[in-house]
Design a protein around this motif. Structure first.
Motif, PDB file in Angstrom:
ATOM      1  N   GLN A  65       0.071  60.453 -23.210  1.00  0.00           N
ATOM      2  CA  GLN A  65      -0.699  60.654 -21.987  1.00  0.00           C
ATOM      3  C   GLN A  65      -0.028  59.967 -20.808  1.00  0.00           C
ATOM      4  O   GLN A  65       0.129  60.570 -19.733  1.00  0.00           O
ATOM      5  N   HIS A  66       0.404  58.729 -21.002  1.00  0.00           N
ATOM      6  CA  HIS A  66       1.015  57.979 -19.905  1.00  0.00           C
ATOM      7  C   HIS A  66       2.374  58.573 -19.530  1.00  0.00           C
ATOM      8  O   HIS A  66       2.727  58.659 -18.348  1.00  0.00           O
ATOM      9  N   TYR A  67       3.138  59.010 -20.541  1.00  0.00           N
ATOM     10  CA  TYR A  67       4.429  59.639 -20.276  1.00  0.00           C
ATOM     11  C   TYR A  67       4.240  60.938 -19.485  1.00  0.00           C
ATOM     12  O   TYR A  67       4.983  61.202 -18.527  1.00  0.00           O
ATOM     13  N   THR A  68       3.255  61.724 -19.872  1.00  0.00           N
ATOM     14  CA  THR A  68       2.999  62.990 -19.174  1.00  0.00           C
ATOM     15  C   THR A  68       2.534  62.743 -17.753  1.00  0.00           C
ATOM     16  O   THR A  68       2.881  63.491 -16.830  1.00  0.00           O
ATOM     17  N   ASN A  69       1.782  61.676 -17.556  1.00  0.00           N
ATOM     18  CA  ASN A  69       1.339  61.327 -16.210  1.00  0.00           C
ATOM     19  C   ASN A  69       2.539  60.999 -15.315  1.00  0.00           C
ATOM     20  O   ASN A  69       2.605  61.442 -14.163  1.00  0.00           O
ATOM     21  N   GLN A  70       3.493  60.247 -15.858  1.00  0.00           N
ATOM     22  CA  GLN A  70       4.704  59.916 -15.092  1.00  0.00           C
ATOM     23  C   GLN A  70       5.542  61.169 -14.843  1.00  0.00           C
ATOM     24  O   GLN A  70       6.109  61.356 -13.751  1.00  0.00           O
ATOM     25  N   LEU A  71       5.591  62.051 -15.838  1.00  0.00           N
ATOM     26  CA  LEU A  71       6.326  63.307 -15.687  1.00  0.00           C
ATOM     27  C   LEU A  71       5.709  64.166 -14.579  1.00  0.00           C
ATOM     28  O   LEU A  71       6.431  64.804 -13.798  1.00  0.00           O
ATOM     29  N   ALA A  72       4.383  64.161 -14.505  1.00  0.00           N
ATOM     30  CA  ALA A  72       3.696  64.926 -13.460  1.00  0.00           C
ATOM     31  C   ALA A  72       4.022  64.359 -12.078  1.00  0.00           C
ATOM     32  O   ALA A  72       4.247  65.120 -11.123  1.00  0.00           O
ATOM     33  N   LYS A  73       4.082  63.032 -11.956  1.00  0.00           N
ATOM     34  CA  LYS A  73       4.417  62.424 -10.668  1.00  0.00           C
ATOM     35  C   LYS A  73       5.864  62.746 -10.270  1.00  0.00           C
ATOM     36  O   LYS A  73       6.140  63.043  -9.103  1.00  0.00           O
ATOM     37  N   ASP A  74       6.765  62.702 -11.246  1.00  0.00           N
ATOM     38  CA  ASP A  74       8.167  63.040 -10.961  1.00  0.00           C
ATOM     39  C   ASP A  74       8.293  64.504 -10.526  1.00  0.00           C
ATOM     40  O   ASP A  74       9.048  64.824  -9.597  1.00  0.00           O
ATOM     41  N   ARG A 187      -9.160  52.061 -19.085  1.00  0.00           N
ATOM     42  CA  ARG A 187      -8.854  51.702 -17.687  1.00  0.00           C
ATOM     43  C   ARG A 187      -7.533  52.345 -17.240  1.00  0.00           C
ATOM     44  O   ARG A 187      -7.422  52.820 -16.105  1.00  0.00           O
ATOM     45  N   GLN A 188      -6.538  52.350 -18.147  1.00  0.00           N
ATOM     46  CA  GLN A 188      -5.254  52.975 -17.821  1.00  0.00           C
ATOM     47  C   GLN A 188      -5.427  54.481 -17.640  1.00  0.00           C
ATOM     48  O   GLN A 188      -4.858  55.091 -16.729  1.00  0.00           O
ATOM     49  N   LEU A 189      -6.251  55.079 -18.497  1.00  0.00           N
ATOM     50  CA  LEU A 189      -6.544  56.507 -18.385  1.00  0.00           C
ATOM     51  C   LEU A 189      -7.179  56.831 -17.039  1.00  0.00           C
ATOM     52  O   LEU A 189      -6.800  57.801 -16.373  1.00  0.00           O
ATOM     53  N   GLU A 190      -8.140  56.020 -16.645  1.00  0.00           N
ATOM     54  CA  GLU A 190      -8.821  56.270 -15.374  1.00  0.00           C
ATOM     55  C   GLU A 190      -7.863  56.111 -14.187  1.00  0.00           C
ATOM     56  O   GLU A 190      -7.950  56.852 -13.203  1.00  0.00           O
ATOM     57  N   ALA A 191      -6.935  55.143 -14.300  1.00  0.00           N
ATOM     58  CA  ALA A 191      -5.933  54.968 -13.235  1.00  0.00           C
ATOM     59  C   ALA A 191      -5.003  56.179 -13.185  1.00  0.00           C
ATOM     60  O   ALA A 191      -4.646  56.661 -12.101  1.00  0.00           O
ATOM     61  N   ASP A 192      -4.628  56.694 -14.365  1.00  0.00           N
ATOM     62  CA  ASP A 192      -3.748  57.869 -14.408  1.00  0.00           C
ATOM     63  C   ASP A 192      -4.461  59.112 -13.882  1.00  0.00           C
ATOM     64  O   ASP A 192      -3.841  59.973 -13.240  1.00  0.00           O
ATOM     65  N   ILE A 193      -5.756  59.218 -14.153  1.00  0.00           N
ATOM     66  CA  ILE A 193      -6.530  60.344 -13.619  1.00  0.00           C
ATOM     67  C   ILE A 193      -6.546  60.298 -12.092  1.00  0.00           C
ATOM     68  O   ILE A 193      -6.439  61.330 -11.408  1.00  0.00           O
ATOM     69  N   THR A 194      -6.651  59.087 -11.542  1.00  0.00           N
ATOM     70  CA  THR A 194      -6.592  58.922 -10.087  1.00  0.00           C
ATOM     71  C   THR A 194      -5.233  59.371  -9.544  1.00  0.00           C
ATOM     72  O   THR A 194      -5.153  60.001  -8.484  1.00  0.00           O
ATOM     73  N   ASP A 195      -4.161  59.059 -10.287  1.00  0.00           N
ATOM     74  CA  ASP A 195      -2.820  59.503  -9.881  1.00  0.00           C
ATOM     75  C   ASP A 195      -2.750  61.028  -9.814  1.00  0.00           C
ATOM     76  O   ASP A 195      -2.171  61.596  -8.881  1.00  0.00           O
ATOM     77  N   VAL A 196      -3.333  61.690 -10.806  1.00  0.00           N
ATOM     78  CA  VAL A 196      -3.305  63.152 -10.843  1.00  0.00           C
ATOM     79  C   VAL A 196      -4.114  63.728  -9.683  1.00  0.00           C
ATOM     80  O   VAL A 196      -3.725  64.743  -9.078  1.00  0.00           O
TER      81      VAL A 196
END
Length: 273
Positions: A65-74, A187-196
């Motif tokens: 999940q965290h890797y995919t979140n970073q991939l989405a930002k890139d 908490r990390q999930l919620e932060a990543d959801i905010t990034d998306v």
């Protein structure tokens, strides 16, 4: 009209075209990875809260999940870079526009699926945490009362009660650590959801800005084509005026010669008489 568009392609840069295509291909590859990772996340989510749920599964889910979140930002940043390519440097601006629109559309759909998986993961984790807290609260009271009864009985009962209580405390500490890990993951999930959510806003802004830019370029190209057409028409009109003026001059010269000849004839005849 086509003449104007053909003129607009003369500034196309082959090196820029190749760079644009490489970046577009990389973005497309990232989108496919996001789609594949979302599919893996969805399979893992079916096991959360079941007998198959364990620390290894949770770690795998959080990592992907965290890797995919970073991939989405890139990928979002790369799309912005793609939008910054000046269309007038393209060999075919309309083709660039179509590629951008498709990549934006594909990325938006993949991002939407990813965020749905993120929210589902966060909700499942919260449900597991809530369930554990309820069960722990219900079991703590009876277990403590039983230990007190065994201690009051003395002898072997007291020793067994102490051992049981020690074991229970160790298990509780382990469970608390696991619980804290899960809460940290939420908490990390919620932060990543905010990034998306921010990526979605950036995408909307990019689409709006790119639309205005393309409209402006197309308007300029059409204006240039109209100007070229009008200029050609003016040249043709000038040529017609010039030809008419030349014919007038010839007519005047011919008329003048005729009159001069007639005048000479009259003078000669008068002189003879």
């Amino acid at each position: 009209m086509m003449e104007g568009y053909n003129n607009s392609y003369q500034n196309g840069n082959p090196s820029k075209e190749a760079e644009f295509q490489r970046l577009a291909q990389n973005i497309g590859s990232n989108i496919q990875k996001i789609i594949q990772n979302v599919s893996s996340m969805q399979r893992m989510l079916t096991q959360i809260g079941t007998s198959q749920d364990n620390q290894q599964l949770q770690n795998q889910l959080h990592q992907i999940q965290h890797y995919t979140n970073q991939l989405a930002k890139d990928t979002s940043k790369q799309l912005k870079d793609l939008n910054d390519f000046p269309p007038e440097r393209s060999l075919d601006p309309r083709q660039w526009k179509l590629q951008r629109e498709k990549l934006h559309s594909d990325f938006t759909r993949a991002l939407d699926s990813f965020q749905r998986a993120q929210r589902q993961a966060a909700q499942k984790e919260k449900d597991v945490i809530r369930k554990y807290k309820i069960q722990n609260h219900e079991l703590t009271g009876p277990q403590q009362n039983q230990n007190l009864i065994d201690i009051e009985g003395g002898g072997e009962n007291a020793a067994a009660a102490n051992q049981s209580r020690t074991q229970a405390m160790i298990e509780e500490e382990q469970n608390i650590e696991l619980l804290e890990e899960r809460e940290k993951a939420v908490r990390q999930l919620e932060a990543d959801i905010t990034d998306v959510n921010q990526i979605f806003k950036d995408l909307a802004s990019m689409v709006h800005d790119q639309g205005e830019l393309v409209d402006s370029i197309e308007e300029n190209v059409e204006t240039a084509a109209i100007s070229i057409t009008a200029g050609n028409e003016q040249l043709r009109q000038a040529e017609r005026y010039q030809n008419k003026a030349r014919r007038r001059k010839v007519c005047l010269v011919v008329t003048g010669l005729i009159l001069l000849i007639i005048l000479i004839i009259i003078i000669v005849v008068s002189a003879k008489n």
